[in-house]
Design an enzyme around this catalytic site. Sequence first.
Site, PDB file in Angstrom:
ATOM      1  N   VAL A 116      42.139  23.430  15.648  1.00  0.00           N
ATOM      2  CA  VAL A 116      43.181  24.462  15.702  1.00  0.00           C
ATOM      3  C   VAL A 116      44.480  23.950  15.087  1.00  0.00           C
ATOM      4  O   VAL A 116      45.083  24.602  14.231  1.00  0.00           O
ATOM      5  CB  VAL A 116      43.423  24.925  17.159  1.00  0.00           C
ATOM      6  CG1 VAL A 116      44.477  26.030  17.183  1.00  0.00           C
ATOM      7  CG2 VAL A 116      42.124  25.408  17.790  1.00  0.00           C
ATOM      8  N   ASP A 128      33.788  27.199  30.390  1.00  0.00           N
ATOM      9  CA  ASP A 128      34.734  27.689  29.380  1.00  0.00           C
ATOM     10  C   ASP A 128      35.025  29.179  29.616  1.00  0.00           C
ATOM     11  O   ASP A 128      36.188  29.603  29.619  1.00  0.00           O
ATOM     12  CB  ASP A 128      34.131  27.458  27.983  1.00  0.00           C
ATOM     13  CG  ASP A 128      34.990  28.024  26.866  1.00  0.00           C
ATOM     14  OD1 ASP A 128      35.921  27.320  26.435  1.00  0.00           O
ATOM     15  OD2 ASP A 128      34.742  29.163  26.434  1.00  0.00           O
ATOM     16  N   LYS A 172      38.529  31.259  30.857  1.00  0.00           N
ATOM     17  CA  LYS A 172      39.073  32.412  30.134  1.00  0.00           C
ATOM     18  C   LYS A 172      39.134  33.646  31.045  1.00  0.00           C
ATOM     19  O   LYS A 172      40.114  34.396  31.027  1.00  0.00           O
ATOM     20  CB  LYS A 172      38.216  32.704  28.902  1.00  0.00           C
ATOM     21  CG  LYS A 172      38.294  31.607  27.841  1.00  0.00           C
ATOM     22  CD  LYS A 172      37.226  31.818  26.778  1.00  0.00           C
ATOM     23  CE  LYS A 172      37.279  30.764  25.689  1.00  0.00           C
ATOM     24  NZ  LYS A 172      36.125  30.823  24.791  1.00  0.00           N
ATOM     25  N   LYS A 215      43.075  26.787  27.342  1.00  0.00           N
ATOM     26  CA  LYS A 215      42.630  27.679  28.421  1.00  0.00           C
ATOM     27  C   LYS A 215      42.516  26.950  29.749  1.00  0.00           C
ATOM     28  O   LYS A 215      42.799  27.502  30.805  1.00  0.00           O
ATOM     29  CB  LYS A 215      41.292  28.322  28.061  1.00  0.00           C
ATOM     30  CG  LYS A 215      40.167  27.325  27.878  1.00  0.00           C
ATOM     31  CD  LYS A 215      39.137  27.806  26.904  1.00  0.00           C
ATOM     32  CE  LYS A 215      39.070  26.828  25.772  1.00  0.00           C
ATOM     33  NZ  LYS A 215      38.176  27.124  24.725  1.00  0.00           N
ATOM     34  N   GLU A 222      48.221  33.306  23.653  1.00  0.00           N
ATOM     35  CA  GLU A 222      47.239  34.256  23.128  1.00  0.00           C
ATOM     36  C   GLU A 222      45.925  33.576  22.743  1.00  0.00           C
ATOM     37  O   GLU A 222      44.837  34.103  22.966  1.00  0.00           O
ATOM     38  CB  GLU A 222      47.828  34.979  21.906  1.00  0.00           C
ATOM     39  CG  GLU A 222      46.937  36.047  21.310  1.00  0.00           C
ATOM     40  CD  GLU A 222      46.614  37.136  22.316  1.00  0.00           C
ATOM     41  OE1 GLU A 222      47.508  37.885  22.701  1.00  0.00           O
ATOM     42  OE2 GLU A 222      45.435  37.240  22.729  1.00  0.00           O
TER      43      GLU A 222
HETATM   44  P1  NAP Z   1      40.263  19.034  18.691  1.00  0.00           P
HETATM   45  O1  NAP Z   1      39.693  19.420  17.381  1.00  0.00           O
HETATM   46  O2  NAP Z   1      39.532  18.074  19.545  1.00  0.00           O
HETATM   47  O3  NAP Z   1      41.736  18.460  18.408  1.00  0.00           O
HETATM   48  C1  NAP Z   1      42.516  17.850  19.385  1.00  0.00           C
HETATM   49  C2  NAP Z   1      43.723  17.228  18.720  1.00  0.00           C
HETATM   50  O4  NAP Z   1      44.614  16.747  19.723  1.00  0.00           O
HETATM   51  C3  NAP Z   1      43.412  16.044  17.799  1.00  0.00           C
HETATM   52  O5  NAP Z   1      44.198  16.128  16.641  1.00  0.00           O
HETATM   53  C4  NAP Z   1      43.811  14.810  18.616  1.00  0.00           C
HETATM   54  O6  NAP Z   1      44.352  13.777  17.837  1.00  0.00           O
HETATM   55  C5  NAP Z   1      44.929  15.369  19.474  1.00  0.00           C
HETATM   56  N1  NAP Z   1      44.998  14.718  20.782  1.00  0.00           N
HETATM   57  C6  NAP Z   1      44.123  14.840  21.809  1.00  0.00           C
HETATM   58  N2  NAP Z   1      44.530  14.105  22.858  1.00  0.00           N
HETATM   59  C7  NAP Z   1      45.674  13.512  22.470  1.00  0.00           C
HETATM   60  C8  NAP Z   1      46.595  12.610  23.101  1.00  0.00           C
HETATM   61  N3  NAP Z   1      46.397  12.198  24.341  1.00  0.00           N
HETATM   62  N4  NAP Z   1      47.670  12.211  22.402  1.00  0.00           N
HETATM   63  C9  NAP Z   1      47.888  12.648  21.149  1.00  0.00           C
HETATM   64  N5  NAP Z   1      47.075  13.502  20.507  1.00  0.00           N
HETATM   65  C10 NAP Z   1      45.982  13.912  21.154  1.00  0.00           C
HETATM   66  O7  NAP Z   1      40.523  20.334  19.587  1.00  0.00           O
HETATM   67  P2  NAP Z   1      40.587  21.864  19.125  1.00  0.00           P
HETATM   68  O8  NAP Z   1      39.218  22.406  18.942  1.00  0.00           O
HETATM   69  O9  NAP Z   1      41.562  21.999  18.019  1.00  0.00           O
HETATM   70  O10 NAP Z   1      41.156  22.556  20.441  1.00  0.00           O
HETATM   71  C11 NAP Z   1      42.496  22.406  20.841  1.00  0.00           C
HETATM   72  C12 NAP Z   1      42.804  23.372  21.968  1.00  0.00           C
HETATM   73  O11 NAP Z   1      42.617  24.701  21.515  1.00  0.00           O
HETATM   74  C13 NAP Z   1      41.913  23.216  23.197  1.00  0.00           C
HETATM   75  O12 NAP Z   1      42.672  23.483  24.353  1.00  0.00           O
HETATM   76  C14 NAP Z   1      40.855  24.302  22.993  1.00  0.00           C
HETATM   77  O13 NAP Z   1      40.280  24.748  24.201  1.00  0.00           O
HETATM   78  C15 NAP Z   1      41.694  25.387  22.362  1.00  0.00           C
HETATM   79  N6  NAP Z   1      40.941  26.348  21.570  1.00  0.00           N
HETATM   80  C16 NAP Z   1      40.093  25.891  20.598  1.00  0.00           C
HETATM   81  C17 NAP Z   1      39.404  26.819  19.831  1.00  0.00           C
HETATM   82  C18 NAP Z   1      38.478  26.367  18.737  1.00  0.00           C
HETATM   83  O14 NAP Z   1      37.841  27.224  18.121  1.00  0.00           O
HETATM   84  N7  NAP Z   1      38.367  25.052  18.461  1.00  0.00           N
HETATM   85  C19 NAP Z   1      39.588  28.190  20.053  1.00  0.00           C
HETATM   86  C20 NAP Z   1      40.480  28.616  21.031  1.00  0.00           C
HETATM   87  C21 NAP Z   1      41.149  27.683  21.780  1.00  0.00           C
HETATM   88  P3  NAP Z   1      43.469  12.980  16.724  1.00  0.00           P
HETATM   89  O15 NAP Z   1      43.204  13.983  15.636  1.00  0.00           O
HETATM   90  O16 NAP Z   1      44.331  11.878  16.266  1.00  0.00           O
HETATM   91  O17 NAP Z   1      42.214  12.551  17.422  1.00  0.00           O
HETATM   92  N1  HSE Z   2      33.887  26.718  23.041  1.00  0.00           N
HETATM   93  C1  HSE Z   2      34.552  27.965  22.880  1.00  0.00           C
HETATM   94  C2  HSE Z   2      33.541  29.058  22.491  1.00  0.00           C
HETATM   95  C3  HSE Z   2      35.628  27.804  21.817  1.00  0.00           C
HETATM   96  O1  HSE Z   2      32.397  28.729  22.136  1.00  0.00           O
HETATM   97  O2  HSE Z   2      33.852  30.240  22.590  1.00  0.00           O
HETATM   98  C4  HSE Z   2      36.715  28.814  21.913  1.00  0.00           C
HETATM   99  O3  HSE Z   2      37.401  28.810  23.113  1.00  0.00           O
END
Ligand code: NAP
Ligand code: HSE
Length: 421
Positions: A6, A193, A197, A97, A121
């Site tokens: 994200v 998850d 939500k 979330k 959002e």
């Molecule tokens: P992700 O790809 O695992 O990215 C997490 C990021 O946070 C990485 O850049 C990581 O750094 C950094 N990070 C994690 N812990 C840290 C710490 N202690 N100190 C500094 N940096 C830290 O996660 P994501 O999929 O983007 O998801 C992020 C959030 O959005 C979550 O809460 C997730 O539930 C929510 N979300 C995700 C999606 C989706 O489709 N992925 C959809 C809706 C909501 P590094 O890069 O250096 O490892």
């Molecule tokens: N793991 C979640 C899903 C990502 O599959 O819908 C978005 O929150």
Amino acid sequence: MGLGVVGGGVAAALLGQQDEISRKIGRPMILKKILVRDPDKLREPPIPADLLTTNPEDILTNQSIHVVVEVMGGTQPAAGYLEDALSAGKHVVTANKEVMAKHGPELMSLAQDNDVNLLFEASVGGGIPIVGCLMNELLANEVHSIRGIINGTTNYILTRMANHFTEFHQALAEAQERGYAEADPTNDIDGMDAAYKLAILASLAYHQHIQPGDVYRQGIGSLEAKDFRYAKELGYAIKSLAIATRENGAILARVHPSLVPLDHMLAKVDGVYNAVEVEGDLCGRVLFHGLGAGREPTTSAVVGDLIEISRKIGADGRPTPMAQLDGADSIRPIDDMVSRYYLRLTVADHAGVLAEIARILGDGNISIASVLQKDTDPATKTAEIVITTHPAREASVQESLRLVAGLEVVREVNNLLRIEE
Ligand code: NAP
Ligand code: HSE
């Protein structure tokens, strides 16, 4: 804070479309710092090295930063950083979330006390604008129910199982190969998850804090390809539904696989798509449908929140009052729920078996709607039967199932699923 799936999308939008975004706000929006764990990681798109930091204080105590976007995930340190940002008078946008489901009310009060906005959002439904609608456009309604598919990973797996009669583990492996499911997909598979939500949506709809632990939860791991064959024959799809209802001052929130009539709108939501139907006293049934996860849809929600906040800063700087989650309705246990059920059993293949099972169900005031018996296995002398029931009380069904499972002729209770009409 965070530059993963994200965060990478948000950074790309803020760097690549700075002029367009600034034009929409009427003043510049500048990306100042990005917190990461590993500054040497290769990033796509590449990010200027001077923007990266591993020290959260570079953001939290930086007077020239007005808005903090948290897209790190997990509870800690994310929740602590959000508290620090709000306490320091910074507006916050988060996609987290888990943090919002567990700590939403405290964070919302903190935002209120510090005269700043907290928008989230992206925490539910990726690019679908459902959170803002519950907080604003639908606020005039008394919400009767929220019913939807809010986990893309499980919906992808169930769609594969339904369309190709793939077994669960193969469908999960395919979801992982395509990058939909995470390396550790436990939170998706076991319904956690979706429970986070649903807790957020139900809290906003019913104006009280529904904790993730208040949500009844059943994962999809027990489903087999044959459940999809039987369901189809009976005229149903199988979907993992998240449902919240309020009746007589009690709220029931639940996430579990459900049989849904094939002609129902939710039965047609396939793959990684999400859909949520909100039923309100004034608006009737309103349907939200779209991509519930992934870099671009989630970026749409995060940047939308950023623009909303920045427009307010441009006006008078005053935040919109936060929703009050001070309701005190009771949480209804699932035991009180009345539903129709689908039951699949492996039994000894001889005379009188059905009668024994029917007697127990009858004693529990559970009326049988249909019985299917297809496969018999001469080697093990077992047969598989599928029973659907008329509406019955959950507690009674669970107790009768316990007695059925104890019958000498019953080899295995394979699955008990609820039927949503
Ligand atoms: P992700 O790809 O695992 O990215 C997490 C990021 O946070 C990485 O850049 C990581 O750094 C950094 N990070 C994690 N812990 C840290 C710490 N202690 N100190 C500094 N940096 C830290 O996660 P994501 O999929 O983007 O998801 C992020 C959030 O959005 C979550 O809460 C997730 O539930 C929510 N979300 C995700 C999606 C989706 O489709 N992925 C959809 C809706 C909501 P590094 O890069 O250096 O490892
Ligand atoms: N793991 C979640 C899903 C990502 O599959 O819908 C978005 O929150």
